[in-house]
Design a protein around this motif. Structure first.
Motif, PDB file in Angstrom:
ATOM      1  N   ILE A   1       3.952 -22.826  -0.423  1.00 30.00           N
ATOM      2  CA  ILE A   1       4.334 -23.041   0.973  1.00 30.00           C
ATOM      3  C   ILE A   1       5.621 -22.301   1.314  1.00 30.00           C
ATOM      4  CG2 ILE A   1       3.137 -25.248   1.132  1.00 30.00           C
ATOM      5  CD1 ILE A   1       5.792 -26.654   0.946  1.00 30.00           C
ATOM      6  N   SER A   2       6.480 -22.046   0.307  1.00 26.94           N
ATOM      7  CA  SER A   2       7.691 -21.276   0.584  1.00 26.94           C
ATOM      8  C   SER A   2       7.349 -19.833   0.930  1.00 26.94           C
ATOM      9  CB  SER A   2       8.651 -21.332  -0.609  1.00 26.94           C
ATOM     10  OG  SER A   2       8.233 -20.487  -1.660  1.00 26.94           O
ATOM     11  N   VAL A   3       6.327 -19.279   0.278  1.00 26.09           N
ATOM     12  CA  VAL A   3       5.899 -17.920   0.582  1.00 26.09           C
ATOM     13  C   VAL A   3       5.111 -17.891   1.892  1.00 26.09           C
ATOM     14  CG1 VAL A   3       4.485 -15.979  -0.187  1.00 26.09           C
ATOM     15  CG2 VAL A   3       5.854 -17.261  -1.853  1.00 26.09           C
ATOM     16  N   ALA A   4       4.180 -18.849   2.051  1.00 26.53           N
ATOM     17  CA  ALA A   4       3.314 -18.883   3.228  1.00 26.53           C
ATOM     18  C   ALA A   4       4.071 -19.229   4.500  1.00 26.53           C
ATOM     19  CB  ALA A   4       2.186 -19.898   3.010  1.00 26.53           C
ATOM     20  N   TYR A   5       5.301 -19.688   4.370  1.00 28.18           N
ATOM     21  CA  TYR A   5       6.087 -20.098   5.534  1.00 28.18           C
ATOM     22  C   TYR A   5       6.189 -18.964   6.559  1.00 28.18           C
ATOM     23  CZ  TYR A   5      10.098 -21.871   8.165  1.00 28.18           C
ATOM     24  OH  TYR A   5      10.940 -22.298   9.161  1.00 28.18           O
ATOM     25  N   THR A   6       6.532 -17.743   6.108  1.00 20.77           N
ATOM     26  CA  THR A   6       6.614 -16.611   7.035  1.00 20.77           C
ATOM     27  C   THR A   6       5.720 -15.439   6.640  1.00 20.77           C
ATOM     28  OG1 THR A   6       8.593 -15.884   5.833  1.00 20.77           O
ATOM     29  CG2 THR A   6       8.946 -17.022   7.919  1.00 20.77           C
ATOM     30  N   ALA A   7       5.188 -15.442   5.419  1.00 18.40           N
ATOM     31  CA  ALA A   7       4.416 -14.292   4.948  1.00 18.40           C
ATOM     32  C   ALA A   7       2.999 -14.308   5.511  1.00 18.40           C
ATOM     33  CB  ALA A   7       4.364 -14.281   3.424  1.00 18.40           C
ATOM     34  N   PRO A   8       2.480 -13.146   5.906  1.00 18.91           N
ATOM     35  CA  PRO A   8       1.078 -13.082   6.312  1.00 18.91           C
ATOM     36  C   PRO A   8       0.179 -13.250   5.079  1.00 18.91           C
ATOM     37  CG  PRO A   8       2.085 -10.880   6.307  1.00 18.91           C
ATOM     38  CD  PRO A   8       3.177 -11.871   6.030  1.00 18.91           C
ATOM     39  N   PRO A   9      -1.046 -13.737   5.237  1.00 19.26           N
ATOM     40  CA  PRO A   9      -1.699 -14.003   6.515  1.00 19.26           C
ATOM     41  C   PRO A   9      -1.421 -15.400   7.070  1.00 19.26           C
ATOM     42  CG  PRO A   9      -3.260 -14.363   4.759  1.00 19.26           C
ATOM     43  CD  PRO A   9      -1.980 -13.915   4.098  1.00 19.26           C
ATOM     44  N   PHE A  10      -0.732 -16.245   6.314  1.00 18.35           N
ATOM     45  CA  PHE A  10      -0.568 -17.650   6.716  1.00 18.35           C
ATOM     46  C   PHE A  10       0.461 -17.804   7.830  1.00 18.35           C
ATOM     47  CE2 PHE A  10      -1.858 -17.515   2.249  1.00 18.35           C
ATOM     48  CZ  PHE A  10      -3.027 -18.260   2.307  1.00 18.35           C
ATOM     49  N   ARG A  11       1.695 -17.287   7.604  1.00 17.16           N
ATOM     50  CA  ARG A  11       2.771 -17.339   8.605  1.00 17.16           C
ATOM     51  C   ARG A  11       2.815 -18.711   9.289  1.00 17.16           C
ATOM     52  NH1 ARG A  11       3.583 -11.943  11.934  1.00 17.16           N
ATOM     53  NH2 ARG A  11       1.839 -12.678  13.155  1.00 17.16           N
ATOM     54  N   LEU A  12       3.008 -19.733   8.478  1.00 15.97           N
ATOM     55  CA  LEU A  12       2.900 -21.109   8.962  1.00 15.97           C
ATOM     56  C   LEU A  12       3.891 -21.415  10.077  1.00 15.97           C
ATOM     57  CD1 LEU A  12       2.419 -22.872   5.505  1.00 15.97           C
ATOM     58  CD2 LEU A  12       0.659 -22.262   7.172  1.00 15.97           C
ATOM     59  N   VAL A  13       5.088 -20.846   9.986  1.00 15.53           N
ATOM     60  CA  VAL A  13       6.080 -21.124  11.029  1.00 15.53           C
ATOM     61  C   VAL A  13       5.649 -20.526  12.362  1.00 15.53           C
ATOM     62  CG1 VAL A  13       7.514 -19.078  10.585  1.00 15.53           C
ATOM     63  CG2 VAL A  13       8.564 -21.135  11.532  1.00 15.53           C
ATOM     64  N   HIS A  14       4.875 -19.449  12.336  1.00 13.34           N
ATOM     65  CA  HIS A  14       4.377 -18.852  13.578  1.00 13.34           C
ATOM     66  C   HIS A  14       3.331 -19.747  14.239  1.00 13.34           C
ATOM     67  CE1 HIS A  14       5.929 -14.573  13.251  1.00 13.34           C
ATOM     68  NE2 HIS A  14       6.312 -15.120  12.114  1.00 13.34           N
ATOM     69  N   ARG A  15       2.746 -20.633  13.473  1.00 14.82           N
ATOM     70  CA  ARG A  15       1.659 -21.484  13.987  1.00 14.82           C
ATOM     71  C   ARG A  15       2.159 -22.867  14.423  1.00 14.82           C
ATOM     72  NH1 ARG A  15      -2.774 -18.495  12.337  1.00 14.82           N
ATOM     73  NH2 ARG A  15      -2.377 -17.121  10.546  1.00 14.82           N
ATOM     74  N   GLY A  16       3.474 -23.048  14.431  1.00 16.10           N
ATOM     75  CA  GLY A  16       4.041 -24.301  14.920  1.00 16.10           C
ATOM     76  C   GLY A  16       4.047 -25.433  13.912  1.00 16.10           C
ATOM     77  N   VAL A  17       3.843 -25.116  12.615  1.00 15.90           N
ATOM     78  CA  VAL A  17       3.852 -26.173  11.590  1.00 15.90           C
ATOM     79  C   VAL A  17       5.005 -25.976  10.608  1.00 15.90           C
ATOM     80  CG1 VAL A  17       1.393 -26.660  11.776  1.00 15.90           C
ATOM     81  CG2 VAL A  17       2.169 -24.903  10.173  1.00 15.90           C
ATOM     82  N   GLY A  18       5.983 -25.160  11.000  1.00 12.69           N
ATOM     83  CA  GLY A  18       7.120 -24.909  10.115  1.00 12.69           C
ATOM     84  C   GLY A  18       7.866 -26.169   9.749  1.00 12.69           C
ATOM     85  N   GLU A  19       8.047 -27.070  10.730  1.00  8.78           N
ATOM     86  CA  GLU A  19       8.775 -28.313  10.454  1.00  8.78           C
ATOM     87  C   GLU A  19       8.041 -29.174   9.425  1.00  8.78           C
ATOM     88  OE1 GLU A  19      10.155 -26.728  14.274  1.00  8.78           O
ATOM     89  OE2 GLU A  19       8.177 -27.073  13.405  1.00  8.78           O
ATOM     90  N   ILE A  20       6.725 -29.222   9.520  1.00 10.57           N
ATOM     91  CA  ILE A  20       5.929 -30.009   8.570  1.00 10.57           C
ATOM     92  C   ILE A  20       6.060 -29.426   7.170  1.00 10.57           C
ATOM     93  CG2 ILE A  20       3.585 -30.711   7.946  1.00 10.57           C
ATOM     94  CD1 ILE A  20       2.927 -30.743  10.936  1.00 10.57           C
ATOM     95  N   VAL A  21       5.987 -28.107   7.065  1.00 11.76           N
ATOM     96  CA  VAL A  21       6.091 -27.440   5.770  1.00 11.76           C
ATOM     97  C   VAL A  21       7.470 -27.675   5.156  1.00 11.76           C
ATOM     98  CG1 VAL A  21       6.131 -25.184   4.651  1.00 11.76           C
ATOM     99  CG2 VAL A  21       4.357 -25.707   6.324  1.00 11.76           C
ATOM    100  N   VAL A  22       8.514 -27.529   5.960  1.00 13.41           N
ATOM    101  CA  VAL A  22       9.879 -27.743   5.462  1.00 13.41           C
ATOM    102  C   VAL A  22      10.072 -29.197   5.041  1.00 13.41           C
ATOM    103  CG1 VAL A  22      12.288 -27.871   6.212  1.00 13.41           C
ATOM    104  CG2 VAL A  22      10.939 -25.815   6.662  1.00 13.41           C
ATOM    105  N   ALA A  23       9.554 -30.133   5.841  1.00 11.53           N
ATOM    106  CA  ALA A  23       9.656 -31.557   5.489  1.00 11.53           C
ATOM    107  C   ALA A  23       8.968 -31.828   4.161  1.00 11.53           C
ATOM    108  CB  ALA A  23       9.039 -32.411   6.591  1.00 11.53           C
ATOM    109  N   LEU A  24       7.807 -31.236   3.951  1.00 17.42           N
ATOM    110  CA  LEU A  24       7.065 -31.445   2.705  1.00 17.42           C
ATOM    111  C   LEU A  24       7.814 -30.842   1.516  1.00 17.42           C
ATOM    112  CD1 LEU A  24       4.410 -32.448   1.413  1.00 17.42           C
ATOM    113  CD2 LEU A  24       3.442 -30.187   1.876  1.00 17.42           C
ATOM    114  N   GLY A  25       8.288 -29.605   1.670  1.00 12.79           N
ATOM    115  CA  GLY A  25       8.934 -28.928   0.549  1.00 12.79           C
ATOM    116  C   GLY A  25      10.272 -29.518   0.174  1.00 12.79           C
TER     117      GLY A  25
END
Length: 457
Positions: free
Chosen positions: A274-298
């Protein structure tokens, strides 16, 4: 008219004098203060002749500067603004007349200084490139190694790693399981992954165009920008991130090997992913509005449960519960820090929550999340799910109130919002440290008292 008429009129209304700058007949630069008058209809600036033989040759290009600044009583200054004109000068009716062909202006009330500096970055790069051509070698901006490392890694944000690791260790220590060496290695492993994430974010934000698009970065938001400023290359930052990942994963594998391999391995693998997928393509989780959830989990359950597992060799409900307020508060650090970036983020399709939501919705969500944090602490302590002395963390409620007020008052001013962002970071850190202190009190009571009072259990 070569320059805007309104700009000429503004000079007449806002400035008391001008400074004339030129190169004299002998090739020396000269600047002298002088009185002036603006003829906006003709598009010229009439200047009083300097005394003596001082004055520009007829027809040469000269520069006229109008400026204002207000010193503050205690320190510093504000109300900075200036206008510069360039154009040929001629003598007329006992005065000098300059017909502006080019202009440059800045008014701090319209464009704050920090934003002005950001807007000027491309111009700075062009200047350095042209200077390099003239001197025959590349000219690059420089920063001392220590400051560069601090900026590139955003080292002060390691408090986000410290708090969950301390929480997990504290729960394990209350259970009678504690190793200093394992605790230090856990923090180092988590810190290396955190630093790798910070640097990787800069790499992918630069590649996505988020850094150039963001013209209002602050001390707490907008990333390190070392690539954008030319302080480090994209390749150097990518290698730095990879190095941190190798170090963090290496420590994690060692801790897994001495702690019952597979549970910790899979927990760590999820954290790295999730640390890589946070901003790295193709996932770019923070671009999809779930960055806070990912950070909270990690920086919540993964790090807290991981720290506990390294000490105790198993997972525990108490450690998981304690990670909840920690997770919410670190997610709110990201959430608030995204507010100044929302215009730049929106420009490159980075759909964070502050981009998606209105001001009232953003603040309402913040208030609800903070309320859930303190409710979790109060209920957990009252029910004995976590150590009861950990309820001392409720003492940070005034900080949460202060942040909420700051959001309401300064939401649309990125630089005025900086103290609020700092307070929000303190809210996470101080609440985490008070939770840890509560556990230390419970541990001390358990070790030193034969009969532990109810409120210290």
């Amino acid at each position: 008219m070569a320059v805007d008429r309104d700009l000429l009129l503004a000079c007449r209304e806002q400035y008391s004098h001008a400074v004339l700058a030129f190169v004299d007949r002998d090739g020396y630069p000269v600047s002298v203060a002088t009185g002036y008058a603006v003829d906006a209809d003709r598009g010229v600036v009439a200047l009083d002749l300097p005394g003596g033989d001082v004055g520009p040759p007829e027809g040469v290009e000269a520069n006229v500067i109008f400026s204002h600044i207000r010193p503050l009583p205690e320190m510093g200054y504000d109300e900075r603004r200036y206008v510069q004109f360039w154009g040929p000068v001629r003598r007329a009716d006992g005065r000098l007349e300059l017909a502006p062909e080019r202009a440059h202006t800045w008014d701090e009330s319209k464009l704050p200084f920090f934003q002005y500096a950001e807007v000027s970055v491309p111009q700075g790069h062009r200047y350095l490139r042209e200077l390099g051509v003239r001197v025959g070698r590349p000219i690059r901006p420089r920063l001392g190694f220590g400051w560069l490392f601090l900026r590139a890694t955003r080292l002060p944000f390691l408090t986000a790693t410290l708090v969950p690791v301390l929480a997990g260790i504290a729960v394990a220590a209350l259970d009678g399981r504690w190793s200093l060496l394992r605790g230090v290695l856990t923090f180092l492993g988590g810190a290396f992954i955190h630093l790798a994430l910070n640097v990787a974010n800069d790499v992918f934000d630069h590649l996505s165009g988020a850094d150039p698009a963001n013209q209002t970065p602050t001390q707490f938001s907008g990333g390190s920008r070392v690539i954008h400023y030319g302080l480090l290359s994209l390749r150097a930052m990518a290698l730095l991130s990879a190095g941190f990942y190798v170090a963090g994963i290496g420590i994690g594998l060692y801790l897994a090997a001495i702690s019952g391999f597979w549970p910790l391995f899979w927990l760590g693998a999820v954290g790295v992913f999730i640390s890589v997928a946070y901003t790295a393509p193709p996932f770019r989780l923070v671009h999809r509005g779930v960055g806070e959830i990912v950070v909270a989990l990690g920086f919540g359950p993964i790090m807290t449960l991981g720290a506990y597992y390294v000490q105790a060799g198993r997972f525990d409900i108490e450690a998981g519960y304690l990670s909840i307020p920690v997770a919410i508060l670190i997610a709110l650090v990201l959430y608030v820090n995204e507010i100044p970036d929302r215009r730049g983020d929106a420009a490159v399709g980075k759909r964070t929550l502050p981009v998606r939501l209105s001001k009232d919705a953003v603040i309402g969500l913040y208030v609800g999340a903070v309320a859930a944090t303190y409710l979790a602490i109060a209920v957990g302590a009252a029910a004995g799910i976590i150590a009861r002395p950990a309820a001392v963390a409720l003492a940070t409620i005034p900080l949460a109130v202060k942040v909420t007020r700051g959001l309401r008052d300064r939401y649309d001013d990125p630089y005025a919002l900086m103290p609020t962002m700092a307070t929000n970071i303190q809210l996470h850190l101080f609440t985490g440290l008070l939770l840890f202190a509560g556990y230390l009190a419970a541990i001390a009571a358990d070790r030193l008292m034969t009969s532990v009072p109810f409120f210290l259990r």
